[in-house]
Design a protein around this motif. Structure first.
Motif, PDB file in Angstrom:
ATOM      1  N   LEU A  77      41.861  14.682 -12.844  1.00  0.00           N
ATOM      2  CA  LEU A  77      43.461  14.784 -13.671  1.00  0.00           C
ATOM      3  C   LEU A  77      44.145  14.848 -13.318  1.00  0.00           C
ATOM      4  CD1 LEU A  77      45.078  13.140 -16.403  1.00  0.00           C
ATOM      5  CD2 LEU A  77      44.566  15.811 -17.273  1.00  0.00           C
ATOM      6  N   GLN A 159      43.128   5.127 -12.107  1.00  0.00           N
ATOM      7  CA  GLN A 159      43.403   4.583 -13.238  1.00  0.00           C
ATOM      8  C   GLN A 159      45.153   5.068 -12.875  1.00  0.00           C
ATOM      9  OE1 GLN A 159      41.455   4.436 -17.353  1.00  0.00           O
ATOM     10  NE2 GLN A 159      40.694   5.824 -16.249  1.00  0.00           N
ATOM     11  N   VAL A 177      42.709   4.414 -20.963  1.00  0.00           N
ATOM     12  CA  VAL A 177      41.564   5.567 -20.859  1.00  0.00           C
ATOM     13  C   VAL A 177      40.467   5.870 -20.848  1.00  0.00           C
ATOM     14  CG1 VAL A 177      40.960   7.667 -20.222  1.00  0.00           C
ATOM     15  CG2 VAL A 177      43.004   7.880 -21.199  1.00  0.00           C
ATOM     16  N   LEU A 183      42.226   9.370 -12.794  1.00  0.00           N
ATOM     17  CA  LEU A 183      43.144   8.799 -13.238  1.00  0.00           C
ATOM     18  C   LEU A 183      45.233   9.915 -12.873  1.00  0.00           C
ATOM     19  CD1 LEU A 183      43.950   9.606 -17.393  1.00  0.00           C
ATOM     20  CD2 LEU A 183      42.170  10.647 -15.543  1.00  0.00           C
ATOM     21  N   VAL A 229      43.617  12.795 -22.559  1.00  0.00           N
ATOM     22  CA  VAL A 229      42.189  12.820 -21.985  1.00  0.00           C
ATOM     23  C   VAL A 229      40.917  13.901 -21.793  1.00  0.00           C
ATOM     24  CG1 VAL A 229      42.093  12.707 -19.237  1.00  0.00           C
ATOM     25  CG2 VAL A 229      43.830  12.128 -19.677  1.00  0.00           C
TER      26      VAL A 229
END
Length: 234
Positions: A77, A159, A177, A183, A229
């Motif tokens: 992340l 992403q 997500v 991402l 997330v």
């Protein structure tokens, strides 16, 4: 358990000498003595157990007795967040994001940013403290500040999302997500992203998302994104 941090220790180490400030803390404050066991991480996923050999207040020496490596996460992340007007609010975001499990942070300077200068060394210390407090063994990476335009023109894989407050079609982040995929999420300043920044983000493949029905502060929005997330990937 109390966790100590030193980026230079690795799996090949047999002994370790703590720096003067930590040596003093270990011996005088924690009152540790010969034979006591301490825990150390290098911020790269390793946790070491070390037995004190010499409880010296200036050079506390310990022997490495075991090591373990954390299981890598299935995804990464990257939070790209504009600095807040008040430093303490951005530091709060860093602290909580570290506890939740962020991997990388990039401060971005936007068209509407009120704060354009940050002290990277101070933010690094906040991350270290939060990592130790939450007993984690991976230190999030924090990058030097960069303009939003420069970041959007860089190569980013996985992403890609941008959370903004403008009118227009947006999906809730939790519905977009995909689990177990890297991402990147962009969060703007108090004055939000400019139209030019949002348009460029869309052009570069960033998906506009919503974080709820209420207007959130920058640091709150960033934490909501991190928590969303983490929940989806657990």
């Amino acid at each position: 358990m109390q966790l100590f941090y030193n980026p230079n220790i690795d799996f090949s180490a047999k002994q370790f000498v703590f720096p003067p400030d930590e040596s003093k803390h270990i011996v005088r404050v924690l009152r540790k003595t010969e034979g006591d066991v301490l825990h150390i991480t290098n911020g790269k996923g390793y946790l070491f157990e070390a037995e004190i050999m010499v409880p010296d207040q200036k050079r506390c020496k310990a022997r490495i007795i075991s090591e373990t490596k954390a299981i890598p996460k299935r995804f990464k992340l990257h939070m790209v967040v504009a600095p807040t007007k008040m430093n303490d609010r951005y530091e709060w975001f860093l602290e909580k994001a570290t506890e939740i499990g962020v991997d990388e942070i990039t401060p971005i300077i936007c068209d509407h940013s009120e704060r354009k200068v940050i002290k990277l060394d101070r933010l690094e210390r906040v991350l270290q403290s939060a990592m130790k407090q939450s007993l984690q063994t991976v230190l999030p990476q924090i990058n030097p500040p960069i303009t939003a335009t420069e970041f959007l023109n860089s190569d980013v894989e996985g992403q890609k999302f941008i959370a903004h407050c403008m009118e227009g079609e947006k999906m809730e982040l939790k519905r977009k997500v995909i689990p177990d995929q890297d991402l990147t999420i962009m969060i703007g300043p108090e004055g939000d992203f400019s139209k030019n920044e949002v348009d460029l983000a869309k052009e570069k493949g960033y998906v506009p998302v919503s974080l709820g029905n209420t207007r959130l502060r920058t640091e709150t929005a960033a934490i909501v994104a991190c928590a969303t997330v983490a929940m989806i990937n657990n």
